[in-house]
Write a protein that holds these residues in place. Structure first.
Motif, PDB file in Angstrom:
ATOM      1  N   LEU A 140       0.814  -1.209   0.000  1.00 48.88           N
ATOM      2  CA  LEU A 140       0.000   0.000   0.000  1.00 48.88           C
ATOM      3  C   LEU A 140       0.851   1.263   0.000  1.00 48.88           C
ATOM      4  CD1 LEU A 140      -2.842  -1.041   2.480  1.00 48.88           C
ATOM      5  CD2 LEU A 140      -2.938  -0.963  -0.020  1.00 48.88           C
TER       6      LEU A 140
ATOM      7  N   ARG B  47      -2.159   0.442  -9.036  1.00 50.67           N
ATOM      8  CA  ARG B  47      -1.782  -0.968  -9.100  1.00 50.67           C
ATOM      9  C   ARG B  47      -0.300  -1.069  -9.402  1.00 50.67           C
ATOM     10  NH1 ARG B  47      -3.434  -5.239 -13.832  1.00 50.67           N
ATOM     11  NH2 ARG B  47      -1.825  -3.995 -14.849  1.00 50.67           N
TER      12      ARG B  47
ATOM     13  N   LEU C   6      -4.604  -5.088  -6.646  1.00 49.57           N
ATOM     14  CA  LEU C   6      -3.581  -4.160  -6.169  1.00 49.57           C
ATOM     15  C   LEU C   6      -2.239  -4.377  -6.856  1.00 49.57           C
ATOM     16  CD1 LEU C   6      -4.410  -4.331  -2.348  1.00 49.57           C
ATOM     17  CD2 LEU C   6      -5.030  -2.518  -3.964  1.00 49.57           C
TER      18      LEU C   6
END
Length: 286
Positions: free
Chosen positions: A114, A124, A154
């Motif tokens: 993240l 992404r 992600l």
């Protein structure tokens, strides 16, 4: 001069040139802190793109964070990176220069991903790689978490670093779609030969780190210097990279540097063509 002649491979959801750039050396000594010359680091990244590099490899631990931040500063166009696939890694912690303990807890790996998304300015990660498998955390937990990155959108693809054939097979059995591996491999260090052969069979990209380190083969009067005599103006480092590119169609060398001049020298390896005899001579010498 450019890298188009190095060939292409599908990675990160698109075709990239096989001669890429490793962004570890654009940080400070011990891969800690900012580079000595910030502007030169930015010039290196931009020049790599000008010369056709479409695959850049970094990690959150490079700096830490410094390499990712410089890549965004130099190459992000406000929407993303265009044709460039930016791969990053997570799973190591840093407490000082040249200190790299692994940490594979699920919550930490997710934090790594993240925060890399934030620093790189993307929604992404094209290719997210587990920097090391943490021996203190159950493997099934690490594999389940990194698989979820792709499932959740992600990460486009997942890679592993410093692994064995058995490690890759175990990850695949756990449902991890392994798209790449990154192990130390070069003309003078062939310990990952079995893994390279497995990757070639499986169509998994093999990203060798320390690709130019040919060890004693680059010594004066050694095999690389002898072959270089038939290639005026070619360095032993360029020959070592040319050998890697020929060794396997899944090979993606990522020579790194902090200077534009050295970058241009490394990328010129895409233009070097070894004869069959020269390739065999270097292969046998190793």
């Amino acid at each position: 001069m450019g890298v188009a002649d190095s060939g292409t491979i599908e990675l990160g959801g698109r075709a990239v040139h096989r001669l890429g750039f490793g962004a570890m050396r654009i940080t400070g000594p011990g891969i800690w802190g900012p580079p000595r010359d910030h502007d030169e680091a930015v010039r290196v990244l931009r020049r790599s793109a000008e010369l056709g590099v479409t695959f850049i490899d970094t990690a959150d631990s490079y700096g830490p964070f410094v390499s990712e931040e410089l890549i965004r500063e130099a190459l992000h166009d406000g929407r993303g990176y265009g044709d460039i696939v930016v791969a990053t890694k997570g799973g190591l912690t840093r407490s000082g220069p040249d200190v790299w303990p692994p940490l594979g807890r699920r919550e930490y790996l997710r934090q790594c991903l993240l925060m890399s998304l934030r620093r790189l300015g993307v929604d992404r990660i094209d290719l997210w790689q587990l920097h090391r498998i943490d021996p203190r955390t159950p493997r099934e937990e690490q594999f389940a978490e990194i698989k979820s990155f792709v499932d959740e959108g992600l990460a486009g693809q997942i890679g592993l670093s410093e692994v064995t054939v058995e490690d890759v097979k175990e990850a695949q059995a756990a449902g991890v779609p392994v798209a790449s591996v990154q192990n130390r491999y070069n003309l003078g260090d062939r310990r990952a030969e079995e893994l390279l052969d497995y990757c070639t069979e499986q169509g998994i990209a093999f990203i060798p780190w320390a690709p130019v380190d040919a060890g004693t083969l680059a010594r004066p009067g050694g095999p690389l210097e002898e072959v270089a005599k038939a290639h005026p103006g070619t360095t032993t480092g360029q020959l070592a990279l040319a050998w890697l590119l020929r060794r396997s169609p899944v090979m993606v060398p990522i020579p790194g540097t902090s200077s534009v001049a050295h970058l241009e020298e490394n990328l010129a390896a895409a233009d070097v063509r070894l004869t069959d005899e020269e390739f065999e001579t270097l292969s046998q010498a190793a």
